[in-house]
Design an enzyme around this catalytic site. Structure first.
Site, PDB file in Angstrom:
ATOM      1  N   ASP A 130      -4.099  -4.214   5.591  1.00  0.00           N
ATOM      2  CA  ASP A 130      -3.811  -4.621   4.204  1.00  0.00           C
ATOM      3  C   ASP A 130      -2.633  -3.831   3.614  1.00  0.00           C
ATOM      4  O   ASP A 130      -2.633  -3.493   2.438  1.00  0.00           O
ATOM      5  CB  ASP A 130      -5.060  -4.486   3.321  1.00  0.00           C
ATOM      6  CG  ASP A 130      -5.545  -3.053   3.202  1.00  0.00           C
ATOM      7  OD1 ASP A 130      -5.145  -2.210   4.033  1.00  0.00           O
ATOM      8  OD2 ASP A 130      -6.320  -2.759   2.271  1.00  0.00           O
TER       9      ASP A 130
ATOM     10  N   LYS B  37       0.831  -1.207   0.000  1.00  0.00           N
ATOM     11  CA  LYS B  37       0.000   0.000   0.000  1.00  0.00           C
ATOM     12  C   LYS B  37       0.866   1.258   0.000  1.00  0.00           C
ATOM     13  O   LYS B  37       1.893   1.299   0.691  1.00  0.00           O
ATOM     14  CB  LYS B  37      -0.873  -0.022   1.252  1.00  0.00           C
ATOM     15  CG  LYS B  37      -2.311   0.369   1.028  1.00  0.00           C
ATOM     16  CD  LYS B  37      -3.111   0.166   2.299  1.00  0.00           C
ATOM     17  CE  LYS B  37      -4.529   0.683   2.168  1.00  0.00           C
ATOM     18  NZ  LYS B  37      -5.307   0.081   1.122  1.00  0.00           N
TER      19      LYS B  37
ATOM     20  N   ALA C 294     -14.854  -6.003 -10.179  1.00  0.00           N
ATOM     21  CA  ALA C 294     -14.215  -5.150  -9.166  1.00  0.00           C
ATOM     22  C   ALA C 294     -13.310  -4.102  -9.812  1.00  0.00           C
ATOM     23  O   ALA C 294     -13.273  -2.957  -9.358  1.00  0.00           O
ATOM     24  CB  ALA C 294     -13.421  -6.011  -8.187  1.00  0.00           C
TER      25      ALA C 294
ATOM     26  N   GLU D 220      -2.955  -9.273   3.731  1.00  0.00           N
ATOM     27  CA  GLU D 220      -4.335  -9.502   3.294  1.00  0.00           C
ATOM     28  C   GLU D 220      -4.308 -10.302   1.995  1.00  0.00           C
ATOM     29  O   GLU D 220      -3.534  -9.989   1.090  1.00  0.00           O
ATOM     30  CB  GLU D 220      -5.078  -8.173   3.058  1.00  0.00           C
ATOM     31  CG  GLU D 220      -6.546  -8.419   2.740  1.00  0.00           C
ATOM     32  CD  GLU D 220      -7.234  -7.253   2.031  1.00  0.00           C
ATOM     33  OE1 GLU D 220      -8.240  -6.778   2.543  1.00  0.00           O
ATOM     34  OE2 GLU D 220      -6.751  -6.839   0.948  1.00  0.00           O
TER      35      GLU D 220
ATOM     36  N   LYS E  20     -21.207  -7.520  -0.766  1.00  0.00           N
ATOM     37  CA  LYS E  20     -21.282  -6.154  -0.234  1.00  0.00           C
ATOM     38  C   LYS E  20     -22.435  -5.403  -0.908  1.00  0.00           C
ATOM     39  O   LYS E  20     -22.823  -5.751  -2.027  1.00  0.00           O
ATOM     40  CB  LYS E  20     -19.965  -5.419  -0.516  1.00  0.00           C
ATOM     41  CG  LYS E  20     -18.906  -5.687   0.531  1.00  0.00           C
ATOM     42  CD  LYS E  20     -17.829  -4.631   0.464  1.00  0.00           C
ATOM     43  CE  LYS E  20     -17.017  -4.619   1.737  1.00  0.00           C
ATOM     44  NZ  LYS E  20     -16.070  -3.514   1.780  1.00  0.00           N
TER      45      LYS E  20
ATOM     46  N   HIS F  22     -11.905 -12.585   1.411  1.00  0.00           N
ATOM     47  CA  HIS F  22     -10.727 -11.936   2.006  1.00  0.00           C
ATOM     48  C   HIS F  22     -10.244 -12.697   3.240  1.00  0.00           C
ATOM     49  O   HIS F  22     -11.051 -13.129   4.062  1.00  0.00           O
ATOM     50  CB  HIS F  22     -11.059 -10.502   2.450  1.00  0.00           C
ATOM     51  CG  HIS F  22     -11.342  -9.573   1.314  1.00  0.00           C
ATOM     52  ND1 HIS F  22     -11.457  -8.222   1.468  1.00  0.00           N
ATOM     53  CD2 HIS F  22     -11.525  -9.795  -0.004  1.00  0.00           C
ATOM     54  CE1 HIS F  22     -11.702  -7.655   0.308  1.00  0.00           C
ATOM     55  NE2 HIS F  22     -11.764  -8.590  -0.609  1.00  0.00           N
TER      56      HIS F  22
ATOM     57  N   GLU G 119     -15.591  -1.441 -11.433  1.00  0.00           N
ATOM     58  CA  GLU G 119     -16.265  -0.646 -10.395  1.00  0.00           C
ATOM     59  C   GLU G 119     -15.283   0.298  -9.709  1.00  0.00           C
ATOM     60  O   GLU G 119     -15.612   1.429  -9.381  1.00  0.00           O
ATOM     61  CB  GLU G 119     -16.911  -1.604  -9.382  1.00  0.00           C
ATOM     62  CG  GLU G 119     -17.879  -0.933  -8.441  1.00  0.00           C
ATOM     63  CD  GLU G 119     -17.288  -0.632  -7.078  1.00  0.00           C
ATOM     64  OE1 GLU G 119     -18.004  -0.147  -6.232  1.00  0.00           O
ATOM     65  OE2 GLU G 119     -16.065  -0.865  -6.861  1.00  0.00           O
TER      66      GLU G 119
ATOM     67  N   ARG H  27      -3.547 -10.633  -4.344  1.00  0.00           N
ATOM     68  CA  ARG H  27      -4.833 -10.934  -4.991  1.00  0.00           C
ATOM     69  C   ARG H  27      -4.676 -12.181  -5.842  1.00  0.00           C
ATOM     70  O   ARG H  27      -3.805 -12.248  -6.709  1.00  0.00           O
ATOM     71  CB  ARG H  27      -5.276  -9.745  -5.853  1.00  0.00           C
ATOM     72  CG  ARG H  27      -6.647  -9.923  -6.437  1.00  0.00           C
ATOM     73  CD  ARG H  27      -7.141  -8.625  -7.044  1.00  0.00           C
ATOM     74  NE  ARG H  27      -7.341  -7.601  -6.034  1.00  0.00           N
ATOM     75  CZ  ARG H  27      -7.282  -6.282  -6.289  1.00  0.00           C
ATOM     76  NH1 ARG H  27      -6.995  -5.854  -7.505  1.00  0.00           N
ATOM     77  NH2 ARG H  27      -7.490  -5.416  -5.317  1.00  0.00           N
TER      78      ARG H  27
HETATM   79  P1  0O2 Z   1      -6.935  -0.835  -2.360  1.00  0.00           P
HETATM   80  O1  0O2 Z   1      -6.535   0.220  -3.324  1.00  0.00           O
HETATM   81  O2  0O2 Z   1      -7.427  -2.078  -3.040  1.00  0.00           O
HETATM   82  O3  0O2 Z   1      -5.901  -1.103  -1.329  1.00  0.00           O
HETATM   83  P2  0O2 Z   1     -12.567  -0.612   4.531  1.00  0.00           P
HETATM   84  O4  0O2 Z   1     -13.964  -0.999   4.075  1.00  0.00           O
HETATM   85  O5  0O2 Z   1     -11.573  -0.575   3.396  1.00  0.00           O
HETATM   86  O6  0O2 Z   1     -12.536   0.639   5.355  1.00  0.00           O
HETATM   87  P3  0O2 Z   1     -11.562  -3.162   5.378  1.00  0.00           P
HETATM   88  O7  0O2 Z   1     -12.012  -4.005   6.532  1.00  0.00           O
HETATM   89  O8  0O2 Z   1     -10.094  -3.125   5.129  1.00  0.00           O
HETATM   90  O9  0O2 Z   1     -12.119  -1.713   5.584  1.00  0.00           O
HETATM   91  O10 0O2 Z   1     -12.330  -3.574   4.104  1.00  0.00           O
HETATM   92  P4  0O2 Z   1     -12.519  -4.888   3.283  1.00  0.00           P
HETATM   93  O11 0O2 Z   1     -13.832  -4.701   2.677  1.00  0.00           O
HETATM   94  O12 0O2 Z   1     -12.275  -6.161   3.986  1.00  0.00           O
HETATM   95  O13 0O2 Z   1     -11.353  -4.820   2.181  1.00  0.00           O
HETATM   96  C1  0O2 Z   1     -10.907  -3.662   1.649  1.00  0.00           C
HETATM   97  C2  0O2 Z   1     -10.380  -3.928   0.253  1.00  0.00           C
HETATM   98  O14 0O2 Z   1     -11.293  -4.759  -0.476  1.00  0.00           O
HETATM   99  C3  0O2 Z   1     -10.308  -2.636  -0.522  1.00  0.00           C
HETATM  100  O15 0O2 Z   1      -9.056  -2.076  -0.305  1.00  0.00           O
HETATM  101  C4  0O2 Z   1     -10.541  -3.088  -1.950  1.00  0.00           C
HETATM  102  O16 0O2 Z   1      -9.351  -3.635  -2.504  1.00  0.00           O
HETATM  103  C5  0O2 Z   1     -11.537  -4.217  -1.773  1.00  0.00           C
HETATM  104  N1  0O2 Z   1     -12.934  -3.751  -1.779  1.00  0.00           N
HETATM  105  C6  0O2 Z   1     -13.793  -3.721  -0.733  1.00  0.00           C
HETATM  106  N2  0O2 Z   1     -14.997  -3.269  -1.108  1.00  0.00           N
HETATM  107  C7  0O2 Z   1     -14.933  -3.006  -2.421  1.00  0.00           C
HETATM  108  C8  0O2 Z   1     -15.875  -2.527  -3.395  1.00  0.00           C
HETATM  109  O17 0O2 Z   1     -17.033  -2.243  -3.104  1.00  0.00           O
HETATM  110  N3  0O2 Z   1     -15.417  -2.369  -4.682  1.00  0.00           N
HETATM  111  C9  0O2 Z   1     -14.143  -2.696  -5.048  1.00  0.00           C
HETATM  112  N4  0O2 Z   1     -13.802  -2.521  -6.330  1.00  0.00           N
HETATM  113  N5  0O2 Z   1     -13.217  -3.136  -4.144  1.00  0.00           N
HETATM  114  C10 0O2 Z   1     -13.613  -3.301  -2.863  1.00  0.00           C
HETATM  115  P5  0O2 Z   1      -8.880  -0.494  -0.290  1.00  0.00           P
HETATM  116  O18 0O2 Z   1      -7.980  -0.143   0.832  1.00  0.00           O
HETATM  117  O19 0O2 Z   1     -10.199   0.181  -0.309  1.00  0.00           O
HETATM  118  O20 0O2 Z   1      -8.179  -0.182  -1.630  1.00  0.00           O
END
Ligand code: 0O2
Length: 228
Positions: free
Chosen positions: A84, A57, A163, A151, A124, A132, A166, A89
């Site tokens: 994460d 990240k 994904a 993660e 979601k 995850h 979106e 992935r």
């Molecule tokens: P990036 O750029 O991928 O690192 P959060 O909801 O993020 O505050 P948490 O518990 O970390 O809290 O969330 P979650 O849902 O377990 O996983 C977060 C990651 O899942 C995201 O990372 C995205 O990669 C993916 N993700 C979750 N929801 C969505 C969605 O609705 N659309 C898409 N395209 N990806 C999703 P980051 O950090 O957001 O971004």
């Protein structure tokens, strides 16, 4: 030389060492996944993994995640609240491959699974589907062994396609996607689910047929053997 090293701010060294830790943890988990994939391929004559990507990240993204949780940007908070920082992935062909991989990872020695999030069974609200895992793996540095989080996101090709589109749309609208586009995305997510189910059923039917043909073939060989 010594003077130069002393002039590097301590915080920078601390940050780089932390990132090294996550990088090492990510590489360690990646190696295990590649080995699992090869072993699965030997036993089942096909590979459950289509492709794998990984990333660390960015500081900006870590900062934004901490901000969303109302936490100041410190090294301790980063390690405590952002799970994460190291992300892997895995893209599979079929939904069944995802669950096979999860159980293989569950059986890994000294890889501890801290959290499961099944966004396939519990999609979601956005329509996002993926599985995850937050895992913890020991990393050995000079000062000792440190358990570090990684993660792992596991999804099908169709889920990954959805994904990534979106994500692009969300970025374009700065997270405020217009309602009619949100509805379209949900409809696409239903199609993704339908497509994954159809493809899995088709694949199972083909392999069942192949297995039956194999039985026929073995029967012919056995009856021929009786004449030899
Ligand atoms: P990036 O750029 O991928 O690192 P959060 O909801 O993020 O505050 P948490 O518990 O970390 O809290 O969330 P979650 O849902 O377990 O996983 C977060 C990651 O899942 C995201 O990372 C995205 O990669 C993916 N993700 C979750 N929801 C969505 C969605 O609705 N659309 C898409 N395209 N990806 C999703 P980051 O950090 O957001 O971004």
């Amino acid at each position: 030389m010594n003077k130069m090293i002393q002039s590097i701010p301590k915080i920078k060294i601390q940050y780089e060492k932390t990132m090294l830790l996550y990088q090492a943890a990510m590489e360690e988990v990646l190696t295990r996944i590649h080995i699992l994939n090869r072993e699965f391929k030997i036993e089942n004559a096909y590979s459950p993994i289509e492709h794998i990507s990984s990333r660390i990240k960015t500081p900006k993204s870590i900062y934004q995640k901490l901000q969303r949780q109302n936490q100041p940007f410190t090294m301790e908070n980063m390690m405590k609240f952002v799970h994460d920082i190291a992300g892997i992935r895995i893209v599979c062909k079929f939904t069944s491959d995802i669950y096979s991989l999860v159980s293989l990872l569950e059986n890994q020695h000294d890889l501890q699974i801290l959290e499961h999030k099944d966004y396939i069974k519990n999609r979601k609200d956005s329509g996002y589907q993926s599985y995850h895992l937050i895992v913890s793996i020991p990393v050995s540095l000079t000062e000792g062994c440190i358990n570090t989080l990684v993660e792992i996101q596991i999804r099908t090709i169709a889920m990954d396609f959805w994904a990534s589109i979106e994500h692009k749309i969300r970025y374009k609208y700065d997270k405020e996607i217009p309602p009619h586009i949100q509805r379209e995305l949900l409809e696409c997510s239903d199609i993704v689910r339908f497509l994954d189910q159809k493809m899995l059923a088709l694949n199972e039917e083909i392999y069942e047929e192949e297995a039956n043909h194999k039985d026929d073939y073995e029967q012919i060989i056995d009856s021929l053997k009786a004449f030899i």
